[in-house]
Design an enzyme around this catalytic site. Sequence first.
Site, short mmCIF file in Angstrom:
data_model
loop_
_atom_site.label_atom_id
_atom_site.label_comp_id
_atom_site.label_asym_id
_atom_site.label_seq_id
_atom_site.Cartn_x
_atom_site.Cartn_y
_atom_site.Cartn_z
N ALA A 81 0.77 -1.22 -0.12
CA ALA A 81 0.06 -0.10 0.06
C ALA A 81 1.00 1.06 0.02
CB ALA A 81 -0.72 0.17 0.98
N ILE A 83 0.72 5.28 0.01
CA ILE A 83 -0.44 6.34 0.21
C ILE A 83 0.20 7.54 -0.02
CG2 ILE A 83 -1.99 7.10 1.82
CD1 ILE A 83 -1.95 4.32 3.01
N HIS A 89 7.77 10.64 -1.35
CA HIS A 89 8.40 10.05 -2.37
C HIS A 89 7.43 8.73 -3.04
CE1 HIS A 89 10.02 8.03 1.05
NE2 HIS A 89 10.28 7.00 0.20
N1 INI Z 1 6.47 1.68 1.50
C1 INI Z 1 5.10 1.48 1.23
O1 INI Z 1 5.02 0.13 0.86
N2 INI Z 1 4.18 2.16 1.06
C2 INI Z 1 4.55 3.73 1.45
O2 INI Z 1 3.43 4.49 1.61
C3 INI Z 1 6.00 3.95 1.67
N3 INI Z 1 6.05 5.40 2.19
O3 INI Z 1 5.22 6.08 2.46
O4 INI Z 1 7.27 5.94 1.83
C4 INI Z 1 6.60 3.04 1.81
N4 INI Z 1 8.09 3.53 1.87
C5 INI Z 1 9.16 2.51 2.23
C6 INI Z 1 9.80 1.88 1.02
O5 INI Z 1 8.96 1.13 0.32
C7 INI Z 1 11.08 1.27 1.51
O6 INI Z 1 10.68 0.41 2.47
C8 INI Z 1 12.09 2.24 2.10
O7 INI Z 1 12.19 3.27 1.35
C9 INI Z 1 13.46 1.52 2.33
O8 INI Z 1 14.00 0.97 1.01
#
Ligand code: INI
Length: 164
Positions: A81, A83, A89
């Site tokens: 998910a 959002i 980002h």
């Molecule tokens: N990962 C998600 O699955 N959903 C999100 O909305 C999200 N946001 O909000 O940043 C998110 N970030 C983490 C990303 O997937 C990585 O786990 C992180 O950047 C480490 O590599």
Amino acid sequence: MGIEFQGNLIGSGKIFGIIVSRFNNFITKRLLEGAIDELIRHSVKKEDVDVFWVPGSYEIPAAALKIAQSGKYHALICLGAVIRGETPHFDFVANESAKGITHVGLSTGVPTIYGVITTETLEQAIDRAGAKTGNKGAEAALSAIEMVNLFDQIQVGVKTVKKQ
Ligand code: INI
């Protein structure tokens, strides 16, 4: 007309891997429940469903690739998910996750289903995780069964191309 191919929705005897993101797990837990429930309702055995948790949607493709390459699964279901309201980002995470999941399916030949919801708000995510507009995890599970059975059809149904 030639043969028309389509996969049925009978999941018996098939083995599935589910890769699910821990980020926004308030939502992804519901996607996972929806996916497992749908698989079982279509005759997949509980013990034929393995679940792999990853930190976020960005990590789904790397894990999915490794799991697909293990050769142990008929199909993979990717759940996450992303959002917008909660992340600056959003586009980066959403795009890389989608591209990566597509790459896994195309490069390994294992049906790899995209069950990542990308929404503007938390409310929209809740709606797509089983509230108003169905459960994207359940939809992804159904697509996985259909693709596995379609792929089986393609293997048995290959036509012989006659030389001129
Ligand atoms: N990962 C998600 O699955 N959903 C999100 O909305 C999200 N946001 O909000 O940043 C998110 N970030 C983490 C990303 O997937 C990585 O786990 C992180 O950047 C480490 O590599």
